[in-house]
Each structure stands twice: as C-alpha cells, then as structure tokens.
Design a protein around this motif. Sequence first.
Motif, mmCIF file in Angstrom:
data_model
loop_
_atom_site.group_PDB
_atom_site.id
_atom_site.type_symbol
_atom_site.label_atom_id
_atom_site.label_comp_id
_atom_site.label_asym_id
_atom_site.label_seq_id
_atom_site.Cartn_x
_atom_site.Cartn_y
_atom_site.Cartn_z
ATOM 1 N N GLU A 47 0.831 -1.203 0.000
ATOM 2 C CA GLU A 47 0.000 0.000 0.000
ATOM 3 C C GLU A 47 0.863 1.249 0.000
ATOM 4 O O GLU A 47 0.534 2.239 -0.664
ATOM 5 C CB GLU A 47 -0.929 0.008 1.213
ATOM 6 N N GLU A 48 1.969 1.233 0.719
ATOM 7 C CA GLU A 48 2.871 2.379 0.727
ATOM 8 C C GLU A 48 3.455 2.608 -0.658
ATOM 9 O O GLU A 48 3.607 3.750 -1.098
ATOM 10 C CB GLU A 48 3.990 2.152 1.747
ATOM 11 N N GLU A 49 3.776 1.529 -1.365
ATOM 12 C CA GLU A 49 4.288 1.666 -2.729
ATOM 13 C C GLU A 49 3.253 2.317 -3.633
ATOM 14 O O GLU A 49 3.580 3.187 -4.450
ATOM 15 C CB GLU A 49 4.676 0.298 -3.284
ATOM 16 N N ILE A 50 1.998 1.908 -3.484
ATOM 17 C CA ILE A 50 0.935 2.502 -4.289
ATOM 18 C C ILE A 50 0.752 3.968 -3.929
ATOM 19 O O ILE A 50 0.608 4.830 -4.797
ATOM 20 C CB ILE A 50 -0.382 1.723 -4.085
ATOM 21 N N ARG A 51 0.747 4.255 -2.624
ATOM 22 C CA ARG A 51 0.510 5.627 -2.185
ATOM 23 C C ARG A 51 1.579 6.580 -2.695
ATOM 24 O O ARG A 51 1.292 7.729 -3.054
ATOM 25 C CB ARG A 51 0.453 5.687 -0.651
ATOM 26 N N THR A 52 2.862 6.123 -2.747
ATOM 27 C CA THR A 52 3.931 7.005 -3.212
ATOM 28 C C THR A 52 3.788 7.323 -4.698
ATOM 29 O O THR A 52 4.387 8.292 -5.175
ATOM 30 C CB THR A 52 5.307 6.361 -2.958
ATOM 31 N N LYS A 53 3.016 6.528 -5.417
ATOM 32 C CA LYS A 53 2.775 6.831 -6.825
ATOM 33 C C LYS A 53 1.675 7.872 -7.019
ATOM 34 O O LYS A 53 1.556 8.449 -8.092
ATOM 35 C CB LYS A 53 2.386 5.553 -7.580
ATOM 36 N N MET A 54 0.876 8.087 -5.985
ATOM 37 C CA MET A 54 -0.244 8.995 -6.119
ATOM 38 C C MET A 54 0.200 10.428 -5.866
ATOM 39 O O MET A 54 0.945 10.701 -4.931
ATOM 40 C CB MET A 54 -1.357 8.598 -5.148
ATOM 41 N N PRO A 55 -0.250 11.369 -6.693
ATOM 42 C CA PRO A 55 0.216 12.753 -6.563
ATOM 43 C C PRO A 55 -0.348 13.480 -5.346
ATOM 44 O O PRO A 55 0.239 14.458 -4.890
ATOM 45 C CB PRO A 55 -0.279 13.405 -7.858
ATOM 46 N N LEU A 56 -1.481 13.006 -4.813
ATOM 47 C CA LEU A 56 -2.092 13.652 -3.653
ATOM 48 C C LEU A 56 -1.855 12.806 -2.413
ATOM 49 O O LEU A 56 -2.191 11.622 -2.394
ATOM 50 C CB LEU A 56 -3.600 13.827 -3.873
ATOM 51 N N ASP A 57 -1.265 13.416 -1.370
ATOM 52 C CA ASP A 57 -1.088 12.686 -0.125
ATOM 53 C C ASP A 57 -2.448 12.564 0.571
ATOM 54 O O ASP A 57 -3.434 13.166 0.125
ATOM 55 C CB ASP A 57 -0.051 13.362 0.771
ATOM 56 N N PRO A 58 -2.573 11.762 1.652
ATOM 57 C CA PRO A 58 -3.885 11.544 2.267
ATOM 58 C C PRO A 58 -4.623 12.817 2.645
ATOM 59 O O PRO A 58 -5.838 12.916 2.451
ATOM 60 C CB PRO A 58 -3.548 10.700 3.492
ATOM 61 N N ALA A 59 -3.900 13.802 3.183
ATOM 62 C CA ALA A 59 -4.568 15.053 3.560
ATOM 63 C C ALA A 59 -5.071 15.800 2.324
ATOM 64 O O ALA A 59 -6.196 16.315 2.300
ATOM 65 C CB ALA A 59 -3.602 15.938 4.358
ATOM 66 N N GLN A 60 -4.249 15.857 1.276
ATOM 67 C CA GLN A 60 -4.669 16.515 0.046
ATOM 68 C C GLN A 60 -5.817 15.762 -0.616
ATOM 69 O O GLN A 60 -6.738 16.366 -1.166
ATOM 70 C CB GLN A 60 -3.488 16.615 -0.919
ATOM 71 N N ALA A 61 -5.754 14.421 -0.558
ATOM 72 C CA ALA A 61 -6.812 13.618 -1.158
ATOM 73 C C ALA A 61 -8.137 13.869 -0.458
ATOM 74 O O ALA A 61 -9.180 14.019 -1.105
ATOM 75 C CB ALA A 61 -6.442 12.138 -1.085
ATOM 76 N N ARG A 62 -8.124 13.928 0.885
ATOM 77 C CA ARG A 62 -9.352 14.194 1.630
ATOM 78 C C ARG A 62 -9.897 15.575 1.304
ATOM 79 O O ARG A 62 -11.105 15.752 1.089
ATOM 80 C CB ARG A 62 -9.081 14.059 3.134
ATOM 81 N N ALA A 63 -9.017 16.575 1.261
ATOM 82 C CA ALA A 63 -9.458 17.938 0.949
ATOM 83 C C ALA A 63 -10.002 18.024 -0.473
ATOM 84 O O ALA A 63 -11.013 18.691 -0.729
ATOM 85 C CB ALA A 63 -8.299 18.914 1.138
ATOM 86 N N THR A 64 -9.338 17.357 -1.407
ATOM 87 C CA THR A 64 -9.793 17.371 -2.793
ATOM 88 C C THR A 64 -11.151 16.704 -2.930
ATOM 89 O O THR A 64 -12.036 17.194 -3.637
ATOM 90 C CB THR A 64 -8.773 16.656 -3.694
ATOM 91 N N LEU A 65 -11.332 15.572 -2.248
ATOM 92 C CA LEU A 65 -12.616 14.876 -2.298
ATOM 93 C C LEU A 65 -13.734 15.752 -1.736
ATOM 94 O O LEU A 65 -14.807 15.866 -2.343
ATOM 95 C CB LEU A 65 -12.527 13.569 -1.515
ATOM 96 N N GLU A 66 -13.484 16.370 -0.595
ATOM 97 C CA GLU A 66 -14.508 17.224 -0.001
ATOM 98 C C GLU A 66 -14.840 18.400 -0.912
ATOM 99 O O GLU A 66 -16.005 18.798 -1.026
ATOM 100 C CB GLU A 66 -14.034 17.711 1.370
ATOM 101 N N GLU A 67 -13.834 18.941 -1.579
ATOM 102 C CA GLU A 67 -14.078 20.048 -2.502
ATOM 103 C C GLU A 67 -14.895 19.588 -3.705
ATOM 104 O O GLU A 67 -15.822 20.270 -4.143
ATOM 105 C CB GLU A 67 -12.743 20.642 -2.968
ATOM 106 N N MET A 68 -14.574 18.414 -4.244
ATOM 107 C CA MET A 68 -15.331 17.897 -5.380
ATOM 108 C C MET A 68 -16.773 17.632 -4.993
ATOM 109 O O MET A 68 -17.702 17.937 -5.754
ATOM 110 C CB MET A 68 -14.670 16.630 -5.920
ATOM 111 N N LEU A 69 -16.985 17.054 -3.809
ATOM 112 C CA LEU A 69 -18.345 16.774 -3.371
ATOM 113 C C LEU A 69 -19.120 18.062 -3.139
ATOM 114 O O LEU A 69 -20.301 18.166 -3.494
ATOM 115 C CB LEU A 69 -18.314 15.940 -2.092
ATOM 116 N N ARG A 70 -18.451 19.059 -2.544
ATOM 117 C CA ARG A 70 -19.130 20.327 -2.303
ATOM 118 C C ARG A 70 -19.529 20.977 -3.619
ATOM 119 O O ARG A 70 -20.662 21.438 -3.789
ATOM 120 C CB ARG A 70 -18.218 21.275 -1.512
#
Length: 314
Positions: A47-70
């Motif tokens: 999972e850590e290997e997958i996460r390092t490939k993602m451009p958004l870290d967990p905090a950014q991902a949560r903020a981005t998701l909340e913004e998209m939903l809003r």
Amino acid sequence: MHSAVFYVPRLRPERNKAQIPSQVAFFPVGLMPREGDETLRPTDALEEEIRTKMPLDPAQARATLEEMLRMGEEYAAGGLLRQLAAQQVAVGQEHGWSGKPGERAALERFAATGAIEGPAEQETMLPRVFDWDTGDAKAIRQALVDCQKTLLLAYTLEERAEELADLERRCGDMELALRASLGEGDPRPAAARESSLADGNEAAASSVALPWRFVVDAVLPFLPEGGVLFTMDPDMTADMRAAGILQPLPEDKVLLCAQWPEDLIAGLLFASIPAWRLVGRKGPLSERPWLKSQVEILAARPACGWSGSGKSEK
C-alpha cells in the motif's frame, strides 16, 4: 516483482460477494482508512508503494474529495453555482466580459476539465517513483491527479450506495418488527426475502457506480509492477469476452490463485493485453505513458451465465 491481485472495478468489498477470495485486495485510493473501516487492503508495504505513486497525499486527497463533493452539490440542479453561472452568462452576453484578463479562459478550462491551475512548480512535480521518458511532466502529473480524483469519487459513490442499502435494510427490518408486533408476518417466503435484499443491495451499488473502464483506467498508473487485476463484474467480463481477449487460464498463472476455491479456479479466464486496449482507447497517449504497459486480468465467468450478464449473446 509483486504478484498481488487487485479486484476491479469495485474499490470496496461488495455486498453479498463472499466468493471473492480473501487473498484479493481492494485498491486503495490515497485516503487514510477510517476507524472501523473493514475494507480489504493490501499489505502495508504494498500500500505504501501505491501511495507514493499517487500525486495527492492523504490530507490533500481528503481535501480534494470534499471540494469535489461540495462543488458537485452546488452544481446540481438548482445549486448556487449553476444559478450564478447562468446569471454570469446573461450579464456577459448583455454587457460583454468584464473580468480580469485570462479569467474567461480559466473558467472555460475548469468547465471542460475540472482542473484548477496552481503554481507551475507544483504542477510539474511528478511522484518520485516514476521514470518515464518524457518531457511533459506537467501533463502527466495532471493525468495522475485526474486518475486519483476518479478513484476518490468512485470509492465515495460505493460508500454512499452501501449506506443507502443499509438504510433500506433497516427500514425493512423495522417493517417486519412492526408486522410481528401486530401479529402479522411477512407474506414472502424466506428465500424470496433474502433474494430481494440481495437484489436491492446490488441494484443500489450498480445505480451509482462509474463505468468499469473509468475505474480501471484510473487504477492502471498506480498498479505495482507485476500486479494483476481480478474481476467478477458481469459487465466487465462480458465486454472483455465480446472483444475476444479472454482465453483459458494458462498453467503458469495458476499460482496466482492457488489458494482460491476450486470451483472459482475452474471457471477462471485470463487476458494479457496493452492497457490502452483494455480501457477502450485508440492507443497510448503521451500524457498517459502507463497505457503502453501490458496488463494481466483474471476474470470469473458470470454465475448467471453469459446470456444473463447484462450483454446480449452473439
């Protein structure tokens, strides 16, 4: 090289799908798991290997998701942004554009892609694990962000579908309890009640799910080296069959599923094709270099048979 197997196109364990082997992981989307979340996950290292490939870290991902939903809620019919947009168009048509230079182009880009421009140095920063031979790092990073956004939305849609199914089940239980207190019983046989509940859960999940190609397309750039996809989704399997890419399971791939139930192994099919073909694109794209890679997929024959998988038999 990993031999991890990931289920697609669902990103959360499906209801009434106990036949999915416990060795199969559900793909992470870059969010920190919530307390009590029973979603099957890959090993910590994977999972850590997958996460390092993602451009958004967990905090950014949560903020981005909340913004998209809003924004999704505000853009919904009757939402504030839709009303303001209509007013702005009317004003612009009557008086001409009065915004700052470049604002109209930025708004048009956002309307078309949903992308908001940020600092140039941030946009061109690629996750350190990639080593693609290309000079267009900005376009690649934006494509990676779009893929992760798709995963975040797909995961959330499934989560909400499960909540709706739970609510429907609780309402059904309350109705049965009320009938019992009034000395009435459920007129349906037990088997019919269970079948109705299963159909309702599956229908709730399917009604909000993204098309399988969207989800698989978003998974591909983050798939670990040697990772294999597995599906029991009837639509995905039927589409692959219609495309003529399924073949009997090769002997050298049996080790991938050696611990799976024998009846499931007996019905497995296999495909190994370029990623761009799997997701229905005309070819690899410069901003999506991962589409050049070969992808391996294990597919289970639909339990209801091909004719009942949602696709017409040819």
